[in-house]
Scaffold this motif. Structure first.
Motif, short mmCIF file in Angstrom:
data_model
loop_
_atom_site.label_atom_id
_atom_site.label_comp_id
_atom_site.label_asym_id
_atom_site.label_seq_id
_atom_site.Cartn_x
_atom_site.Cartn_y
_atom_site.Cartn_z
N UNK A 65 30.95 -20.99 -13.60
CA UNK A 65 31.03 -22.38 -14.07
C UNK A 65 29.87 -23.21 -13.52
N UNK A 66 29.47 -22.96 -12.28
CA UNK A 66 28.32 -23.67 -11.71
C UNK A 66 27.05 -23.33 -12.49
N UNK A 67 26.89 -22.06 -12.84
CA UNK A 67 25.73 -21.66 -13.63
C UNK A 67 25.70 -22.34 -14.99
N UNK A 68 26.84 -22.38 -15.64
CA UNK A 68 26.93 -23.01 -16.96
C UNK A 68 26.58 -24.49 -16.85
N UNK A 69 27.14 -25.18 -15.85
CA UNK A 69 26.84 -26.60 -15.66
C UNK A 69 25.35 -26.82 -15.40
N UNK A 70 24.74 -25.96 -14.60
CA UNK A 70 23.31 -26.10 -14.30
C UNK A 70 22.48 -25.91 -15.56
N UNK A 71 22.83 -24.92 -16.38
CA UNK A 71 22.10 -24.67 -17.62
C UNK A 71 22.27 -25.83 -18.58
N UNK A 72 23.50 -26.32 -18.71
CA UNK A 72 23.76 -27.44 -19.62
C UNK A 72 23.08 -28.72 -19.13
N UNK A 73 22.93 -28.87 -17.81
CA UNK A 73 22.26 -30.05 -17.27
C UNK A 73 20.79 -30.07 -17.67
N UNK A 74 20.25 -28.91 -17.98
CA UNK A 74 18.85 -28.81 -18.44
C UNK A 74 18.73 -29.06 -19.94
N UNK A 75 19.85 -29.33 -20.60
CA UNK A 75 19.81 -29.65 -22.02
C UNK A 75 20.12 -28.49 -22.95
N UNK A 76 20.52 -27.36 -22.39
CA UNK A 76 20.86 -26.21 -23.22
C UNK A 76 22.37 -26.18 -23.47
#
Length: 87
Positions: A65-76
């Motif tokens: 979940x942390x990885x997903x949040x980090x990726x989504x925070x980059x706009x993906x």
């Protein structure tokens, strides 16, 4: 502060400071005390082993979940789909 500036204040060569910084040499005790004065730190702090950030192989694996949040925070956008059975 540059190596050259510190070397100048200590009355040593820039090469000496570089060797200390890269752990190839250790300055004498009086030089350690002078460096501590310049940087306003306790001399014992300069003599203790440096603690490095945990090596990646020692760090716990990141939570999905942390990885997903980090990726989504980059706009993906992240979408997880089940794997297809091979066969």
């Amino acid at each position: 502060m540059t190596l050259a500036a510190l070397a100048d204040q200590l009355g040593v060569t820039t090469a000496s400071v570089w060797l200390w910084e890269n752990r190839n040499r250790v300055p004498i005790a009086s030089t350690i005390r002078r460096v501590a004065q310049i940087f306003d730190v306790n001399p014992t702090a300069l003599m203790e082993p440096r603690t490095e950030a945990a090596a990646p192989e020692k760090a716990p694996p990141p939570d999905l979940q942390d990885l997903i949040r980090a990726i989504e925070a980059k706009g993906f956008r992240v979408q997880i789909t089940p794997r297809r059975k091979q066969g």
